[in-house]
Design an enzyme around this catalytic site. Structure first.
Site, mmCIF file in Angstrom:
data_model
loop_
_atom_site.group_PDB
_atom_site.id
_atom_site.type_symbol
_atom_site.label_atom_id
_atom_site.label_comp_id
_atom_site.label_asym_id
_atom_site.label_seq_id
_atom_site.Cartn_x
_atom_site.Cartn_y
_atom_site.Cartn_z
ATOM 1 N NE ARG A 25 -11.952 2.119 -8.658
ATOM 2 C CZ ARG A 25 -12.234 2.451 -10.179
ATOM 3 N NH1 ARG A 25 -13.219 2.941 -10.660
ATOM 4 N NH2 ARG A 25 -11.351 1.979 -10.702
ATOM 5 N NE ARG A 29 -6.985 4.691 -9.543
ATOM 6 C CZ ARG A 29 -7.987 5.739 -10.153
ATOM 7 N NH1 ARG A 29 -8.167 5.628 -11.625
ATOM 8 N NH2 ARG A 29 -8.907 5.826 -9.735
ATOM 9 N NE ARG A 38 -0.222 0.712 -11.308
ATOM 10 C CZ ARG A 38 -0.517 1.904 -11.036
ATOM 11 N NH1 ARG A 38 -1.884 2.273 -11.285
ATOM 12 N NH2 ARG A 38 0.372 2.837 -10.854
ATOM 13 C CG ASP A 74 -13.137 -3.413 -12.405
ATOM 14 O OD1 ASP A 74 -12.649 -2.419 -11.947
ATOM 15 O OD2 ASP A 74 -14.126 -3.370 -13.490
ATOM 16 C CE1 TYR A 151 -16.313 1.534 -19.063
ATOM 17 C CE2 TYR A 151 -17.861 0.871 -17.351
ATOM 18 C CZ TYR A 151 -16.778 1.713 -17.716
ATOM 19 O OH TYR A 151 -16.643 2.916 -16.946
HETATM 20 O O1 CP3 Z 1 -13.047 0.573 -4.258
HETATM 21 C C1 CP3 Z 1 -12.270 -0.127 -4.255
HETATM 22 O O2 CP3 Z 1 -11.079 0.271 -4.175
HETATM 23 C C2 CP3 Z 1 -12.314 -1.357 -4.896
HETATM 24 C C3 CP3 Z 1 -11.802 -1.811 -6.102
HETATM 25 C C4 CP3 Z 1 -12.652 -1.237 -7.402
HETATM 26 C C5 CP3 Z 1 -12.059 -1.127 -8.662
HETATM 27 N N1 CP3 Z 1 -12.798 -0.989 -9.426
HETATM 28 C C6 CP3 Z 1 -10.502 -1.452 -8.733
HETATM 29 C C7 CP3 Z 1 -9.994 -0.950 -9.957
HETATM 30 C C8 CP3 Z 1 -13.955 -1.185 -7.369
HETATM 31 C C9 CP3 Z 1 -15.197 -0.674 -6.508
HETATM 32 C C10 CP3 Z 1 -14.201 -0.766 -8.959
HETATM 33 C C11 CP3 Z 1 -15.481 -0.506 -9.548
HETATM 34 C C12 CP3 Z 1 -15.467 0.092 -11.088
HETATM 35 N N2 CP3 Z 1 -14.700 -0.433 -12.133
HETATM 36 C C13 CP3 Z 1 -16.293 0.893 -11.444
HETATM 37 C C14 CP3 Z 1 -17.446 1.498 -10.699
HETATM 38 C C15 CP3 Z 1 -17.148 2.771 -9.878
HETATM 39 C C16 CP3 Z 1 -16.411 3.833 -10.552
HETATM 40 O O3 CP3 Z 1 -15.218 4.222 -10.374
HETATM 41 O O4 CP3 Z 1 -17.373 4.522 -11.194
HETATM 42 C C17 CP3 Z 1 -16.197 1.112 -12.658
HETATM 43 C C18 CP3 Z 1 -16.769 2.184 -13.697
HETATM 44 C C19 CP3 Z 1 -14.871 0.265 -13.158
HETATM 45 C C20 CP3 Z 1 -14.341 -0.040 -14.373
HETATM 46 C C21 CP3 Z 1 -12.935 0.275 -14.283
HETATM 47 N N3 CP3 Z 1 -12.001 -0.245 -13.947
HETATM 48 C C22 CP3 Z 1 -12.394 1.563 -15.194
HETATM 49 C C23 CP3 Z 1 -13.210 2.479 -16.113
HETATM 50 C C24 CP3 Z 1 -10.991 1.349 -15.000
HETATM 51 C C25 CP3 Z 1 -9.853 2.221 -15.239
HETATM 52 C C26 CP3 Z 1 -9.939 3.391 -14.760
HETATM 53 C C27 CP3 Z 1 -9.556 3.406 -13.505
HETATM 54 O O5 CP3 Z 1 -10.327 3.589 -12.468
HETATM 55 O O6 CP3 Z 1 -8.149 3.367 -13.523
HETATM 56 C C28 CP3 Z 1 -10.866 0.102 -14.062
HETATM 57 C C29 CP3 Z 1 -9.596 -0.238 -13.864
HETATM 58 C C30 CP3 Z 1 -9.501 -0.471 -12.163
HETATM 59 N N4 CP3 Z 1 -10.641 -0.887 -11.204
HETATM 60 C C31 CP3 Z 1 -8.381 -0.160 -11.356
HETATM 61 C C32 CP3 Z 1 -8.499 -0.458 -10.155
HETATM 62 C C33 CP3 Z 1 -7.673 -0.425 -8.759
HETATM 63 C C34 CP3 Z 1 -7.161 0.637 -11.906
HETATM 64 C C35 CP3 Z 1 -6.311 -0.142 -13.004
HETATM 65 C C36 CP3 Z 1 -5.439 -1.108 -12.112
HETATM 66 O O7 CP3 Z 1 -5.083 -1.009 -11.049
HETATM 67 O O8 CP3 Z 1 -4.430 -1.571 -13.146
#
Ligand code: CP3
Length: 341
Positions: A25, A29, A38, A74, A151
């Site tokens: 990640r 953020r 964002r 994502d 999910y």
């Molecule tokens: O690694 C990276 O930087 C690449 C981008 C990436 C995102 N999501 C961007 C994102 C990756 C590899 C993911 C994978 C992801 N998404 C997972 C597996 C990894 C983990 O953390 O367990 C999961 C479970 C998700 C589902 C998901 N997406 C959730 C639960 C959320 C909300 C909570 C959070 O992490 O903020 C997201 C949103 C998300 N995906 C954000 C980002 C940067 C934040 C929201 C936003 O930017 O508006």
């Protein structure tokens, strides 16, 4: 091939000067340049616009110089492409208004033509490769079928994914039908991503640790293994199962190139379970980035010594948290670059 090949060399198990480093990640953020984007564009617009997705992907590389980039996207773009509505609510997370619970729901889930439905991801990969200019490799990813099912059935994030488990344990045939559809889509998707230019693919099984060892075999590992087998001639596959230390031994016998580990196991135990033929990736507690930069460097150096510098990729045990100070993230990366055996 790349100016910096450390990550790919570590995946092959080659002897390296120092281990490569990136952070799960990392495109996100905690970065002010990310927050600026964002404020202007909602989540899926960022994912679907190649100029935005590629810019966000390279932001952490520009700032810190990690040894690999991971595409901004994502895991939930897969259910979206399979005819399941997915929203990302600010300050809440994923929201699926029509969760999958019945035979009819599963029947309505499609295995899409990924070259059409997910073409925007392929365009984002191509745009990112241009920006990266052969500096470092690019990692592609997908969620594990079990984590995606979590999910789809729960409809949102959860501490225990109780509804997802109820679905699997009361309607196992239906659960396996859904898992297989997700698996087929994921295999086609990851193959396309490799064709578009990613150098390796990581499968995130973020909720694998919710399952007992026996249920993990049946509902998660079986499907991750199908993905690995299907991809083995295309690109290296890294399997990250959060909370899945109990499965490391079994996982190490498959065709994965590396295994991700979280912080609930110490490096020497992980090596013992996984053996010393396979590359390991991990595993500092993401909250440890709140410690002082001095302490972070000490922890990282010790972590490398305990995993061993070869067949090892330095990472966190899960994604970086939003409240991490910028200079602490820098200390983590720098500690690896300054490492002397
Ligand atoms: O690694 C990276 O930087 C690449 C981008 C990436 C995102 N999501 C961007 C994102 C990756 C590899 C993911 C994978 C992801 N998404 C997972 C597996 C990894 C983990 O953390 O367990 C999961 C479970 C998700 C589902 C998901 N997406 C959730 C639960 C959320 C909300 C909570 C959070 O992490 O903020 C997201 C949103 C998300 N995906 C954000 C980002 C940067 C934040 C929201 C936003 O930017 O508006």
């Amino acid at each position: 091939m790349y100016k910096n090949n450390l990550y790919l060399r570590a995946l092959k198990g080659e002897t390296v000067e120092r281990p490569p480093v990136w952070m799960m990640r990392q495109a996100g953020r905690y970065l002010p340049e990310f927050i600026k984007i964002r404020e202007k564009y909602d989540f899926f617009t960022r994912c679907r616009t190649p100029e935005l997705a590629s810019e966000i992907t390279v932001q952490p590389i520009r700032r810190y110089g990690m040894d690999a980039a991971i595409l901004f996207s994502d895991i939930l773009v897969i259910p979206q492409a399979m005819n399941i509505e997915v929203e990302m609510k600010p300050n809440f997370g994923p929201w699926l208004p029509n969760p999958i619970r019945t035979q009819k729901d599963v029947d309505n889930v499609i295995v899409p033509d990924v070259t059409v439905e997910l073409d925007y991801v392929m365009q984002a990969i191509k745009a990112t490769k241009e920006l990266l200019n052969n500096e470092v490799p690019l990692i592609g990813f997908a969620g594990s079928p079990w984590t995606i099912l979590c999910y789809c059935v729960q409809g949102q994030g959860s501490k225990n994914f109780d509804k997802a488990k109820e679905f699997c344990f009361t309607q196992p045939l239906l659960a396996h039908t859904l898992l297989q559809k997700i698996t087929d889509t994921t295999i086609a998707y990851l193959k396309e991503k490799v064709k578009a230019g990613v150098d390796a693919v990581q499968v995130f099984d973020s909720w694998g640790g919710m399952l007992s060892p026996l249920d993990y075999q049946e509902f998660s590992w079986k499907y991750i293994n199908q993905i690995t087998e299907a991809l083995k001639d295309d690109a290296p596959v890294i399997a990250f199962g959060k909370g899945c230390w109990f499965a490391l031994e079994e996982m190490s016998k498959s065709n994965v190139s590396a295994l991700g580990v979280d912080w609930t196991i110490n490096p020497k135990m992980a090596r013992k379970f996984a053996g010393d033929k396979i590359t390991l990736q991990g595993n500092m507690d993401p909250s440890r980035l709140l410690s002082s930069p001095f302490e972070i460097k000490k922890i990282v150096t010790e972590m490398i010594n305990n995993f061993g510098k070869d067949k090892y990729i330095v990472n966190l045990g899960h994604g970086i948290l939003p409240n991490i100070p910028l200079d602490h993230a820098k200390a983590f990366i720098d500690a690896v670059k300054e490492y002397k055996a």
